[in-house]
Design a protein around this motif. Structure first.
Motif, PDB file in Angstrom:
ATOM      1  N   VAL A 203       0.831  -1.204   0.000  1.00 32.87           N
ATOM      2  CA  VAL A 203       0.000   0.000   0.000  1.00 32.87           C
ATOM      3  C   VAL A 203       0.865   1.253   0.000  1.00 32.87           C
ATOM      4  O   VAL A 203       0.614   2.211  -0.742  1.00 32.87           O
ATOM      5  CB  VAL A 203      -0.967  -0.009   1.205  1.00 32.87           C
ATOM      6  N   VAL A 204       1.897   1.260   0.844  1.00 30.66           N
ATOM      7  CA  VAL A 204       2.811   2.409   0.898  1.00 30.66           C
ATOM      8  C   VAL A 204       3.511   2.601  -0.439  1.00 30.66           C
ATOM      9  O   VAL A 204       3.642   3.713  -0.953  1.00 30.66           O
ATOM     10  CB  VAL A 204       3.838   2.230   2.035  1.00 30.66           C
ATOM     11  N   LEU A 205       3.956   1.499  -1.022  1.00 33.28           N
ATOM     12  CA  LEU A 205       4.631   1.571  -2.318  1.00 33.28           C
ATOM     13  C   LEU A 205       3.686   2.054  -3.412  1.00 33.28           C
ATOM     14  O   LEU A 205       4.071   2.844  -4.275  1.00 33.28           O
ATOM     15  CB  LEU A 205       5.206   0.201  -2.680  1.00 33.28           C
ATOM     16  N   ALA A 206       2.451   1.578  -3.385  1.00 33.44           N
ATOM     17  CA  ALA A 206       1.471   2.017  -4.380  1.00 33.44           C
ATOM     18  C   ALA A 206       1.210   3.513  -4.257  1.00 33.44           C
ATOM     19  O   ALA A 206       1.123   4.234  -5.257  1.00 33.44           O
ATOM     20  CB  ALA A 206       0.171   1.235  -4.225  1.00 33.44           C
ATOM     21  N   ALA A 207       1.087   3.991  -3.004  1.00 32.93           N
ATOM     22  CA  ALA A 207       0.862   5.419  -2.788  1.00 32.93           C
ATOM     23  C   ALA A 207       2.046   6.239  -3.296  1.00 32.93           C
ATOM     24  O   ALA A 207       1.876   7.289  -3.928  1.00 32.93           O
ATOM     25  CB  ALA A 207       0.627   5.692  -1.304  1.00 32.93           C
ATOM     26  N   ALA A 208       3.267   5.735  -3.037  1.00 37.46           N
ATOM     27  CA  ALA A 208       4.460   6.431  -3.509  1.00 37.46           C
ATOM     28  C   ALA A 208       4.516   6.440  -5.035  1.00 37.46           C
ATOM     29  O   ALA A 208       4.905   7.446  -5.653  1.00 37.46           O
ATOM     30  CB  ALA A 208       5.714   5.763  -2.934  1.00 37.46           C
ATOM     31  N   LEU A 209       4.115   5.326  -5.646  1.00 42.23           N
ATOM     32  CA  LEU A 209       4.110   5.251  -7.106  1.00 42.23           C
ATOM     33  C   LEU A 209       3.104   6.232  -7.698  1.00 42.23           C
ATOM     34  O   LEU A 209       3.389   6.906  -8.705  1.00 42.23           O
ATOM     35  CB  LEU A 209       3.801   3.819  -7.548  1.00 42.23           C
ATOM     36  N   GLU A 243      -0.241  -6.837  -1.230  1.00 37.24           N
ATOM     37  CA  GLU A 243      -0.742  -6.495  -2.560  1.00 37.24           C
ATOM     38  C   GLU A 243      -1.580  -5.221  -2.492  1.00 37.24           C
ATOM     39  O   GLU A 243      -2.298  -4.976  -1.523  1.00 37.24           O
ATOM     40  CB  GLU A 243      -1.575  -7.648  -3.122  1.00 37.24           C
ATOM     41  N   ALA A 244      -1.468  -4.412  -3.510  1.00 37.13           N
ATOM     42  CA  ALA A 244      -2.291  -3.208  -3.665  1.00 37.13           C
ATOM     43  C   ALA A 244      -2.466  -2.955  -5.155  1.00 37.13           C
ATOM     44  O   ALA A 244      -1.666  -3.423  -5.976  1.00 37.13           O
ATOM     45  CB  ALA A 244      -1.641  -2.000  -2.992  1.00 37.13           C
ATOM     46  N   ALA A 245      -3.521  -2.248  -5.499  1.00 35.93           N
ATOM     47  CA  ALA A 245      -3.797  -1.992  -6.914  1.00 35.93           C
ATOM     48  C   ALA A 245      -4.477  -0.646  -7.065  1.00 35.93           C
ATOM     49  O   ALA A 245      -5.171  -0.171  -6.169  1.00 35.93           O
ATOM     50  CB  ALA A 245      -4.674  -3.099  -7.497  1.00 35.93           C
ATOM     51  N   GLY A 271      11.157   1.807 -12.670  1.00 38.63           N
ATOM     52  CA  GLY A 271      12.032   2.149 -11.564  1.00 38.63           C
ATOM     53  C   GLY A 271      11.564   1.616 -10.235  1.00 38.63           C
ATOM     54  O   GLY A 271      12.340   1.586  -9.264  1.00 38.63           O
ATOM     55  N   PHE A 272      10.320   1.195 -10.139  1.00 43.00           N
ATOM     56  CA  PHE A 272       9.775   0.698  -8.862  1.00 43.00           C
ATOM     57  C   PHE A 272       9.983  -0.800  -8.671  1.00 43.00           C
ATOM     58  O   PHE A 272       9.849  -1.298  -7.565  1.00 43.00           O
ATOM     59  CB  PHE A 272       8.284   1.046  -8.757  1.00 43.00           C
ATOM     60  N   ASN A 273      10.287  -1.509  -9.734  1.00 44.20           N
ATOM     61  CA  ASN A 273      10.472  -2.952  -9.613  1.00 44.20           C
ATOM     62  C   ASN A 273      11.708  -3.322  -8.788  1.00 44.20           C
ATOM     63  O   ASN A 273      11.883  -4.476  -8.423  1.00 44.20           O
ATOM     64  CB  ASN A 273      10.554  -3.588 -11.003  1.00 44.20           C
ATOM     65  N   SER A 274      12.547  -2.328  -8.496  1.00 37.58           N
ATOM     66  CA  SER A 274      13.757  -2.583  -7.707  1.00 37.58           C
ATOM     67  C   SER A 274      13.598  -2.148  -6.253  1.00 37.58           C
ATOM     68  O   SER A 274      14.562  -2.109  -5.507  1.00 37.58           O
ATOM     69  CB  SER A 274      14.945  -1.837  -8.330  1.00 37.58           C
ATOM     70  N   LYS A 275      12.390  -1.835  -5.842  1.00 35.16           N
ATOM     71  CA  LYS A 275      12.151  -1.315  -4.489  1.00 35.16           C
ATOM     72  C   LYS A 275      11.448  -2.348  -3.605  1.00 35.16           C
ATOM     73  O   LYS A 275      10.542  -2.034  -2.849  1.00 35.16           O
ATOM     74  CB  LYS A 275      11.343  -0.022  -4.555  1.00 35.16           C
ATOM     75  N   GLY A 276      11.858  -3.585  -3.714  1.00 33.93           N
ATOM     76  CA  GLY A 276      11.297  -4.624  -2.872  1.00 33.93           C
ATOM     77  C   GLY A 276       9.899  -5.031  -3.261  1.00 33.93           C
ATOM     78  O   GLY A 276       9.124  -5.528  -2.443  1.00 33.93           O
ATOM     79  N   CYS A 277       9.533  -4.790  -4.531  1.00 33.51           N
ATOM     80  CA  CYS A 277       8.180  -5.150  -4.974  1.00 33.51           C
ATOM     81  C   CYS A 277       8.193  -5.500  -6.451  1.00 33.51           C
ATOM     82  O   CYS A 277       9.167  -5.257  -7.163  1.00 33.51           O
ATOM     83  CB  CYS A 277       7.210  -3.997  -4.720  1.00 33.51           C
ATOM     84  N   GLU A 278       7.091  -6.067  -6.895  1.00 27.60           N
ATOM     85  CA  GLU A 278       6.867  -6.349  -8.314  1.00 27.60           C
ATOM     86  C   GLU A 278       5.681  -5.504  -8.761  1.00 27.60           C
ATOM     87  O   GLU A 278       4.648  -5.467  -8.096  1.00 27.60           O
ATOM     88  CB  GLU A 278       6.565  -7.833  -8.523  1.00 27.60           C
ATOM     89  N   VAL A 279       5.840  -4.814  -9.871  1.00 26.47           N
ATOM     90  CA  VAL A 279       4.770  -3.958 -10.392  1.00 26.47           C
ATOM     91  C   VAL A 279       4.263  -4.565 -11.691  1.00 26.47           C
ATOM     92  O   VAL A 279       5.035  -4.778 -12.631  1.00 26.47           O
ATOM     93  CB  VAL A 279       5.246  -2.515 -10.635  1.00 26.47           C
ATOM     94  N   LEU A 280       2.967  -4.851 -11.734  1.00 29.95           N
ATOM     95  CA  LEU A 280       2.340  -5.445 -12.918  1.00 29.95           C
ATOM     96  C   LEU A 280       1.418  -4.427 -13.572  1.00 29.95           C
ATOM     97  O   LEU A 280       0.557  -3.833 -12.918  1.00 29.95           O
ATOM     98  CB  LEU A 280       1.546  -6.688 -12.525  1.00 29.95           C
ATOM     99  N   LEU A 281       1.590  -4.225 -14.851  1.00 29.28           N
ATOM    100  CA  LEU A 281       0.801  -3.246 -15.604  1.00 29.28           C
ATOM    101  C   LEU A 281      -0.039  -3.957 -16.655  1.00 29.28           C
ATOM    102  O   LEU A 281       0.470  -4.795 -17.399  1.00 29.28           O
ATOM    103  CB  LEU A 281       1.741  -2.246 -16.286  1.00 29.28           C
TER     104      LEU A 281
END
Length: 371
Positions: A203-209, A243-245, A271-281
């Motif tokens: 959730v924090v990562l999604a908000a930052a993204l 997980e967050a979306a 750039g976010f895939n290297s921040k301890g998460c996987e980003v799926l688009l």
């Protein structure tokens, strides 16, 4: 014009009643079946033959003409309200209040009564007229109904398309605002809020993204938007979300701008895939850009509006016209009445402008009379 006025005076209350009936039938995008079946039954009840419901749920009825190049009229049946929505109707002397009454029950009713007018008066038509009550205009319908309809037509045999929306009488929409809608999903390790504190939080990562995406420079001209409207994530207050979306929508009247912004979004996500998460688009849907430049066709609609006492106002919008415009088919969206608070439970329309709004529709159809 006398027969037009006589018809409108005689049928005006019925146009309102039919709109109220249409609004009372739940029809969220992808769930228009009951409304489509009702419209087909009512078209057949006035004597029309050959009414069809196609593979995706569009209701189609046609009138023969002398040429092979047809004119299409369409009005979408779907609404933004869920199947469980309370579709309460209220009315006073000047207004009807109901979710979906303006967008697009009155548009559907107007198209229905146009078919009745053509049938009753046996209009001798220069161009065949095809009337389409289509599905999937709203939300993530991705213009499925109108795409399917035109996908089964020879483009060279379509002379033009009139898209009917209930609201904004006087609109002469000749330019399409396109969009791309994306789903972005973040996956992270998560864990227990106490024992695993410090693990990546989706959730924090999604908000930052989202904050990073909102920093993307947006062109001021033409008007362009980058918007996020849906966010979800987490399972409990004492769990680190794994997980967050969220959704992102880009809109512009220039396809190149949309494509450029989508690339920038992809670059930021990379750039976010290297921040301890996987980003799926993934892509949820898109509407193409386009424009109608056929001055002859535009003038037919403009003259019909003026004949009805309506002052035309050329504008741009996002409607079922987007798809035929993108294929080079002259397409214009018009409005039937005034209304407000569409897409909310306080939606309403004004009754009296419908007389002029419906008159313009007849005038457009009569512009294609043989003679």
């Amino acid at each position: 014009m006398d027969k037009t006025k006589e018809f409108i005076d005689r049928e005006f209350e019925n146009i309102l009643l039919f709109a109220k009936k249409i609004a009372s039938i739940p029809s969220p995008t992808f769930f228009e079946k009951d409304k489509g079946r009702f419209i087909k039954e009512q078209l057949e009840a006035i004597g029309l033959q050959g009414v069809q419901i196609d593979e995706v749920g569009n209701v189609i009825v046609g009138f023969k003409g002398l040429s092979s190049r047809e004119i299409i009229f369409s009005a979408h049946m779907d609404t933004v309200f869920p199947i469980s929505a309370h579709l309460e109707q209220k009315e006073d002397e000047k207004h009807i209040f109901c979710p979906g009454i303006c967008d697009n029950a009155i548009g559907v009713s107007s198209l229905f009564f146009l078919s009745k007018y053509i049938f009753m008066h046996k209009l001798p038509l220069r161009c065949p007229l095809t009337l389409v009550f289509n599905v999937c205009e709203e939300e993530l319908g991705n213009l499925k109904g109108i795409r399917h309809f035109f996908g089964h037509r020879e483009i060279k045999n379509v002379a033009g398309h009139i898209c009917i929306e209930g609201h904004q009488i006087g609109r002469l929409t000749t330019k399409a605002v396109g969009n791309v809608r994306l789903s972005i999903r973040i996956k992270a390790e998560g864990g227990h809020s106490w024992r695993d504190f410090g693990n990546p939080n989706a959730v924090v990562l999604a908000a930052a993204l989202i904050m990073e995406l909102m920093k993307i420079e947006i062109p001021q001209t033409p008007k362009t938007t980058l918007h996020t409207g849906i966010f979800s994530g987490g399972t409990s207050i004492n769990s680190i979300p794994s997980e967050a979306a969220f959704s992102v929508e880009v809109r512009s009247s220039i396809q190149g701008i949309i494509d450029s912004l989508c690339k920038k979004i992809t670059d930021v996500i990379g750039g976010f895939n290297s921040k301890g998460c996987e980003v799926l688009l993934s892509k949820l849907g898109e509407r193409p850009c386009g424009a109608t430049t056929d001055k002859g066709f535009i003038n037919i609609v403009r003259d019909a509006q003026k004949m009805a006492g309506i002052e035309p106002e050329e504008d741009m919008g996002s409607t079922d016209s987007n798809y035929p415009m993108s294929k080079g088919i002259p397409s214009i969206t018009i409005g039937i009445t005034k209304g407000s608070k569409t897409h909310t439970d306080k939606e309403y329309l004004e009754k009296e402008p419908i007389r002029k709004g419906f008159q313009q529709l007849i005038s457009i159809a009569e512009a294609f009379e043989a003679g």
